[in-house]
Design a protein around this motif. Structure first.
Motif, PDB file in Angstrom:
ATOM      1  N   ILE A 159       0.286  -1.460   0.056  1.00  0.00           N
ATOM      2  CA  ILE A 159       0.044  -0.081   0.289  1.00  0.00           C
ATOM      3  C   ILE A 159       1.172   1.169  -0.250  1.00  0.00           C
ATOM      4  O   ILE A 159       1.854   1.513   1.259  1.00  0.00           O
ATOM      5  N   GLN A 160       0.551   1.852  -0.806  1.00  0.00           N
ATOM      6  CA  GLN A 160       1.922   3.093  -1.272  1.00  0.00           C
ATOM      7  C   GLN A 160       0.330   4.974  -1.356  1.00  0.00           C
ATOM      8  O   GLN A 160       1.102   5.255  -0.551  1.00  0.00           O
ATOM      9  N   THR A 161      -0.441   3.951  -1.221  1.00  0.00           N
ATOM     10  CA  THR A 161      -1.133   5.424  -1.519  1.00  0.00           C
ATOM     11  C   THR A 161      -2.938   5.412  -0.574  1.00  0.00           C
ATOM     12  O   THR A 161      -2.919   4.125  -0.540  1.00  0.00           O
ATOM     13  N   ARG A 171      -7.275  -5.563   8.824  1.00  0.00           N
ATOM     14  CA  ARG A 171      -7.483  -4.055   8.593  1.00  0.00           C
ATOM     15  C   ARG A 171      -7.309  -2.832   9.745  1.00  0.00           C
ATOM     16  O   ARG A 171      -6.824  -2.217   8.742  1.00  0.00           O
ATOM     17  N   ASP A 172      -7.219  -3.715  10.926  1.00  0.00           N
ATOM     18  CA  ASP A 172      -5.852  -2.971  11.429  1.00  0.00           C
ATOM     19  C   ASP A 172      -4.881  -2.636  11.381  1.00  0.00           C
ATOM     20  O   ASP A 172      -4.254  -1.880  11.797  1.00  0.00           O
ATOM     21  N   GLN A 173      -4.250  -3.423  10.571  1.00  0.00           N
ATOM     22  CA  GLN A 173      -2.966  -3.862  10.100  1.00  0.00           C
ATOM     23  C   GLN A 173      -2.686  -2.068   8.640  1.00  0.00           C
ATOM     24  O   GLN A 173      -2.125  -1.217   8.656  1.00  0.00           O
ATOM     25  N   VAL A 174      -4.159  -2.450   8.473  1.00  0.00           N
ATOM     26  CA  VAL A 174      -4.307  -1.453   6.809  1.00  0.00           C
ATOM     27  C   VAL A 174      -4.573  -0.212   7.896  1.00  0.00           C
ATOM     28  O   VAL A 174      -3.626   1.411   7.448  1.00  0.00           O
ATOM     29  N   VAL A 175      -5.100  -0.011   9.225  1.00  0.00           N
ATOM     30  CA  VAL A 175      -5.781   1.739   9.174  1.00  0.00           C
ATOM     31  C   VAL A 175      -4.130   1.990   9.932  1.00  0.00           C
ATOM     32  O   VAL A 175      -4.172   3.354   9.912  1.00  0.00           O
ATOM     33  N   SER A 176      -3.708   1.059  11.100  1.00  0.00           N
ATOM     34  CA  SER A 176      -2.326   1.760  11.722  1.00  0.00           C
ATOM     35  C   SER A 176      -1.701   1.890  11.017  1.00  0.00           C
ATOM     36  O   SER A 176      -0.955   3.052  10.864  1.00  0.00           O
TER      37      SER A 176
END
Length: 100
Positions: free
Chosen positions: A35-37, A86-91
């Motif tokens: 994930i970069q953007t 999901r928690d990883q993405v948000v953090s």
């Protein structure tokens, strides 16, 4: 993270379990570190949310099947993994690693 779900009980012929396997297989292709953007993040979160809805739909459709305990256990495990991702993405976003 989801690669363990790509081959849950290959010998199982139960349609519901096969559907859960399919959901896990699709999710195994997600690469949170790529994930970069903001668009990447939104797409990943949308995919995780859609997967959760799919798991719940499978549970609802097959809740009267005799292997319900196995199905519920696999569904819970998959939903737990989705929530952790999901928690990883948000953090990842809150840490400032995602570019606008």
């Amino acid at each position: 993270m989801f690669s363990a779900f790509s081959s849950i009980d290959d010998e199982t012929t139960d349609t519901a379990v096969k559907r859960l396997d399919g959901i896990g297989h699709v999710l195994s292709g997600l690469d949170i570190l790529a994930i970069q953007t903001q668009d990447d993040m939104n797409r990943t979160l949308w995919t995780l949310d859609a997967a959760t809805k799919c798991v719940r739909a499978v549970l609802a459709e097959f809740r009267t099947q005799p292997a319900t305990e196995q199905l519920v256990r696999k569904s819970r495990n998959l939903i737990d993994l989705i929530e952790r991702a999901r928690d990883q993405v948000v953090s990842f976003q809150t840490s400032g690693a995602v570019l606008s």
